[in-house]
Design a protein around this motif. Sequence first.
Motif, PDB file in Angstrom:
ATOM      1  N   THR A 102      38.095  18.552 -28.798  1.00  0.00           N
ATOM      2  CA  THR A 102      38.547  18.165 -29.765  1.00  0.00           C
ATOM      3  C   THR A 102      39.438  17.610 -30.045  1.00  0.00           C
ATOM      4  N   GLU A 103      40.662  16.670 -29.846  1.00  0.00           N
ATOM      5  CA  GLU A 103      40.809  15.428 -30.140  1.00  0.00           C
ATOM      6  C   GLU A 103      39.837  14.545 -29.582  1.00  0.00           C
ATOM      7  N   ALA A 104      39.075  13.998 -29.311  1.00  0.00           N
ATOM      8  CA  ALA A 104      38.630  12.676 -28.958  1.00  0.00           C
ATOM      9  C   ALA A 104      37.273  12.877 -30.346  1.00  0.00           C
ATOM     10  N   GLU A 105      37.144  14.027 -30.917  1.00  0.00           N
ATOM     11  CA  GLU A 105      35.922  14.283 -32.117  1.00  0.00           C
ATOM     12  C   GLU A 105      37.354  14.324 -33.607  1.00  0.00           C
ATOM     13  N   SER A 106      38.562  13.750 -33.293  1.00  0.00           N
ATOM     14  CA  SER A 106      39.174  14.258 -34.477  1.00  0.00           C
ATOM     15  C   SER A 106      39.132  12.531 -34.989  1.00  0.00           C
ATOM     16  N   TYR A 107      39.001  11.458 -33.887  1.00  0.00           N
ATOM     17  CA  TYR A 107      38.798  10.024 -34.289  1.00  0.00           C
ATOM     18  C   TYR A 107      36.986   9.908 -34.579  1.00  0.00           C
ATOM     19  N   GLY A 108      36.717  10.294 -34.252  1.00  0.00           N
ATOM     20  CA  GLY A 108      35.231  10.567 -34.781  1.00  0.00           C
ATOM     21  C   GLY A 108      34.314  10.862 -34.125  1.00  0.00           C
ATOM     22  N   PRO A 109      32.817  10.643 -34.779  1.00  0.00           N
ATOM     23  CA  PRO A 109      31.595  11.989 -33.220  1.00  0.00           C
ATOM     24  C   PRO A 109      31.622  10.773 -32.315  1.00  0.00           C
ATOM     25  N   ASP A 110      31.731  12.290 -31.068  1.00  0.00           N
ATOM     26  CA  ASP A 110      31.450  10.840 -30.265  1.00  0.00           C
ATOM     27  C   ASP A 110      30.642  11.817 -29.331  1.00  0.00           C
ATOM     28  N   GLN A 111      29.918  10.764 -29.343  1.00  0.00           N
ATOM     29  CA  GLN A 111      28.118  11.130 -29.037  1.00  0.00           C
ATOM     30  C   GLN A 111      27.927  11.181 -26.937  1.00  0.00           C
ATOM     31  N   LEU A 112      29.317  11.022 -26.493  1.00  0.00           N
ATOM     32  CA  LEU A 112      29.207  11.622 -25.131  1.00  0.00           C
ATOM     33  C   LEU A 112      29.213  13.231 -24.775  1.00  0.00           C
ATOM     34  N   PHE A 113      29.708  13.494 -25.539  1.00  0.00           N
ATOM     35  CA  PHE A 113      29.745  14.924 -25.078  1.00  0.00           C
ATOM     36  C   PHE A 113      28.611  15.671 -25.539  1.00  0.00           C
ATOM     37  N   GLU A 114      27.871  15.099 -26.872  1.00  0.00           N
ATOM     38  CA  GLU A 114      27.124  15.365 -27.232  1.00  0.00           C
ATOM     39  C   GLU A 114      25.543  15.165 -26.330  1.00  0.00           C
ATOM     40  N   MET A 115      25.501  13.832 -25.937  1.00  0.00           N
ATOM     41  CA  MET A 115      24.870  14.048 -24.297  1.00  0.00           C
ATOM     42  C   MET A 115      24.854  14.582 -23.378  1.00  0.00           C
ATOM     43  N   ALA A 116      26.280  15.171 -23.078  1.00  0.00           N
ATOM     44  CA  ALA A 116      26.327  16.124 -21.664  1.00  0.00           C
ATOM     45  C   ALA A 116      25.700  16.618 -22.006  1.00  0.00           C
ATOM     46  N   ASP A 117      26.261  17.517 -23.328  1.00  0.00           N
ATOM     47  CA  ASP A 117      25.424  18.696 -23.580  1.00  0.00           C
ATOM     48  C   ASP A 117      24.272  18.493 -23.344  1.00  0.00           C
ATOM     49  N   ARG A 118      23.309  18.111 -24.227  1.00  0.00           N
ATOM     50  CA  ARG A 118      21.748  17.976 -24.309  1.00  0.00           C
ATOM     51  C   ARG A 118      21.169  17.545 -22.897  1.00  0.00           C
TER      52      ARG A 118
END
Lengths: 364, 560, 538
Positions: A102-118
């Motif tokens: 949540t904190e990370a995404e408050s800075y901006g989109p975070d592709q790392l989390f999205e990629m880890a999910d994918r």
Amino acid sequence: MSERNLITLNGQDVEFTAGETVLEVAARHGLEIPTLCHDPRLDPAGACRTCLVEIEGWRRMPPSCATKAMPGMVVSTESERIARHRETLLSLYLTDHTQDRTEAESYGPDQLFEMADRYGAEQDWGAMETVRAARPGDRNPYVHFHPESCIVCARCVRYCEEVEGVSAITLAGRGSKTTIATVDELSLLDTTCEMCGGCIDVCPTGAMAEKMPITRTARPERELEKVRSTCNYCGVGCQVDLNVDTAANDGAGRVVKVTSPPAGTTTNDGNLCVKGRFAYDFVEHPERIQVPLVRGADGELRAASWDEALERAAAGLLGVKERHGADSLGFISSSRCTMEENYLMQKLSRGVFGTNNIHQCAAT
Amino acid sequence: MTNSIGEIRDADFLFVIGSNTSEAHPIIAMEMKRAVRRGATMVVADPRAIWMTTIAEKHLQLMPGTDVWLLNAMAHVIIEEGLTDDEFIAEQTENFEAVRAKVRGYTPEEAELVTGVPADDIRWTARRYAATPRAGIYYTLGITEHSHGTDNVYALANLVLMTGHLGKESAGMNPLRGQNNVQGANDAGATPVFFPGYQSWDDEEVVAKYEQSWGAPLSRRPGLNLNEMMKKAGSVVKGMYVMGEDILLSEPNVLALEERMNGVEFLVLQDAFINETARFADVVFPAAVFAEKEGTFTNSERRVQRVRKAVEPPAEARADWEIVCEMARRCGVDWQLNDPSQIYDEFVRDAPKFAGISYQRLETEIHDGKTGIQWPCPTPDHPGTKFLHQGGVLRGKGLFTAVDYRPSEETCDIHYGLLLSTGRTLYHYNAATQTRRESGLDVKQPEAFVEIHPRDARGRGIADGDRVVVTSRRGSVTVRAVRSRQVRPGCVWMPLHFAEARANVLTNDAGDAVTGTAEYKVCAVEITRAEEGSAVEGLFPGAYFGLDGPGPGAEVESEG
Amino acid sequence: MSEKRRAEIPERLEREGGLTPGAARRVARATGVPEAEVYGVGSFFHLLADHEHPVRVCTGLSCRLAGADGVLATARAAGLPVTECTCLAACDEAPAVLKERSVLPSVRPEDVERAAGDWQRLTASTLPQDGPWRGTVGPPRTDPDQLVFDLLGPQDLSGSAYEKALGLDLAEMLELLETSGLQGRGGAGFPAHIKWRTVSEQEETERYVVLNADEGEPGTFKDRELLLRRPDLVIEGLAIAAATVGARDVFLYLRGEFADPWQSLERHLAEAEERDLFSGIQFHLHAGQGAYICGEESALLEALEGRRGMPRLRPPFPAQVGLWGKPTLVHNVETIACLPAIVHRGGTWFRELGRDEAGTSLYCISGHVKEPGVYELPLGVTLDELVEAAGGYVGTLLAFSPGGASSGFLPASERTRPLSFGALAKAGSMLGSSGVVVLNDTVDLAWAVREQLRFFEEESCGQCAPCRIGTRYLRESVDHHRHGTAAEPLGKVADAAWQMNEGSICGLGQAAALPLTSALKHFPEAFGLEPTSDGDAP
């Protein structure tokens, strides 16, 4: 080329043009290869390692972003080895990344989390404290660096050098302490930085993020509505995405962020300058004129209704025409306004008041 | 621009003259940087050592106002050394002989005496420009804002025509538009000499067409341009309707204008913020800003692009187009235009160059990987025009125009020993009504300043950061002095953005004979130290290098 | 800005006294390189980035075994401006201490105390009065005809091998090399003739030869002895290489801590010039600024160009696109030093010197042996033979690293395996730079593993994630295991190690997990684990 440029891509023969990378060929054929450090505007770095593929006869998996297609190459973008590579790499990345999504995404989109999910990467490898240095005293008004979100892909550094051409930031230190720094860790204000904010734009994880209060306190980017428009500053005509919090201002909406459209889609190729990216909070400025004003008998401007102001204005201009003739009127339009508005202004001047005294600040 | 922005990166030679590109057009500068990174050669001609000179092969640091000398000398070299494109000249141009005869007298050696640019550099630049097929010229107001601005443009055009660098990709003549919609405002006919779409005001067919179309009789009398309107304010011009301009900040010799403004009987102003002009306004309409309305802007490369409404305007503010429509109605004419797309349709109906463009197309089409459509675009199935003059000069034949050097209206004398140029910085925009209200930009550049060469500063007892008074024949302002080797000795430079120190108090309103554009780029001033003087923290010149940065002059500077 | 000006950055920063405030800006102005880039370069190299500690105690494995901790503690207590550093290439004279840019051998706490708080007075009691210190070399000079390097022999200033090489055409020279079977001695064991051939075949005729003397693999110190004792072989070898591949410029990149070998080389170069031995060839000496990774050849080229020492992607290889984009022959000191002997005595002679592979090798040995030093022995001797030359074991052999930290740990049962490139690769290890470290049964192997992992963590360049994150992740995992600070701390180390090996750009990251994976395989009990038949190693 006499021989056909063909490679085998996941079992299919596909054509490529000389100089194309494996990543580009794959993208053209709709194959997704994950990337973090890649940007079409930058020389390939091959540093994030997410885009590794297998090539027959090659012992090591090369980065597809930096590997040029060669006739006869047999490329796989999916295999057990590649899958394990992606999973373990992303898991490893996350051990050195903020754990608070949540904190990370408050800075901006975070592709790392999205990629880890994918790619189904395990997210329980443990967490390490960030040892990358921040730049806490930087008093620049726009860009904040969050080292705990940084994956050291160096896109920002390479953009600053290769596209913006000012090299205000650099990779500094080494090993796990490698960070993004300025010369002598000075504030960006005291460096060659021109505040274009391109570092924010290219950052895949939000480590380089907006600092302006209006953005910092805004909702995450994915909850904002993007409105494509044209920058209102210089004559380049950059396309911008106005990021609107539609619920703000009692539903009138508020522009809380400006982002650039993806590279390769508009005339500005995904780039913006300091004004285009950051100089928009004048829209919200309290000194905006809120209501029509007319000059009273006391010589001061006072609030008036639209009706009164329009009547006064029309009568005033018609009166001058009456007294001194149509050519005693001057219509000054603006190159800041839209084409349509300029059209109407000259139509008003010529068609309603009967004078060719219509101009705008064309040369400046 | 004859070329597109996207072509710049593929140019092999870039001649940048009178354009502080990295500050005034950062995105175009990125394209230029890209070309240089790729291996292209750049030459910058500018009185200041602007950032672009740091990546240029050569910096031709000419004296302000001597552009014609420089350009004619380049033409001299090209002709003398037989580097002309004779086929192009023969087939596509006329009047070359006049230029050949004219520039014969402009030798590089004499040019060196006038411009201060070494003759060898002039020769080198001329040769490289002529010999490189993809050679483009890029210029802005450093060329046009002179009393001889038109001559400057002709002199540039002569170079383009004699080398045939026209009508192909990445080669051509490219004025970079200063404002978002200069192009669109001109396209729209907001100029005394053209109806919409560049149709002559005095072409009877055109006038008749618009009389029919608008259902109103139209004037056959010539109109005044902006400079003339300002000169005749109060005397001839008694009423004004000003939309989105701050004439009291942006016009030259502004104190004299203020005097004249007292003679204006009625003034209507339409803006988003109270500005200097508002002091003279009888009615002020609150206008919406770009994010609050629909419409189009047209950029420097003739690309028509959409402006879209993202948020509602504050309180009772309205879009400019709505207000103008309402004004027409109050004057007894109902245009029945309720939407910008209707206005656009009406505009293209009578303007053939634009006839193929519509909001519908702008919404859906992508050409060359880019949104927007570049005019000319005569029909709905026309893809737009990437670069002009392909397969033949547009007007039929490219016309050479022989021009002579004329000194600027004002030169230095014993009272005014320095030449002042004005310009933009990266961090502010025009009258700064927006940027100075933006919280970040003002941090980077909070106050007005004048750049002065250390040698000139020392002679006047001025330290870096001192408060100084800059005086011209027309007025004076107080600003901070920034000792800088960006300017050449004898020259000073000021940004034009600051209301509390209006550079245009100083500037000369002598206009170009053809366009009426004022001589913002050259006027004579003198600088004295103001009473209290102390170095200030946090003063950031809009420039790349401070006092002790590298660049021409860093080594040659010596005491004495 | 000329790219060559960029190459001056490290040296200019050195003259600034390191990356002191304002230094980057001044160097940027002098070179035309953007100031942030200069800062980035300076911050990469330990000797520049840390300008506040002129005294550095090596806390590498051999030095810690020999008492580095005590020296460090004493120095700190005495208030010296001291910090730790990674390997100083003096494992045979442990513990080593760096004073500015000179290495002091076998420093004792008493030496530190004698300095009485003044770092400039710090010295080692073992230092000879006359000239630089040297390590032990062997074996005794019995039959010089069986030696390639002959470290105890006289220097040869005749230039006769070079003369002879000039008489050979390219094809003959390449054939000679191929016959000799010479392999790169920097670590990979790549056949030298292929590199030479590749460089010679490039269309580009501007070519360079680069000497990699950035010796830093823990356990390795042979370059030091070669440069001190036989600079003649190195310079003549370089001249032969340059003449063969058509290079006029030769760049010698010495690690910055090699003040003494530097002087030795400089003296010899002056002498060679005086005698006009290698006319037409320019030798350029460059000092490294403290980065192990610059021993990796493409990182070395980056450093030579004045950039951060981050390895390049391959292909293309340096032999195709090397220094400033030109074809470049990069060789380790030992490889280059083989050339005069090969030219003189022939390829067959050289090949037959070795056992299972060609030539003799300069084996470095340190740790628990009686006489640590550099021993020239046939390539392919066993550990037992090597230790016998070095005076025998101290205590009971537990484990050994055959080729530096990157080679991991092998159990005592491997003591009879030939120490050669091929034989060690079969055991999942490597000969590397032939720096052998011997550990006896007094050593806690988990601790030793941790020390090697810490080395890689310190020396990772940080460019790619598998290495940058992985080296730290493994070290922290072992720490958690040793201190019981996490549940299942070693649960993911096999996956992480696999990732580092597959995903890393260069050899450092690819091999950095080996100390841990090899120990888990061969010494599971050291981690409280049950032995497995196959182990966890990838």
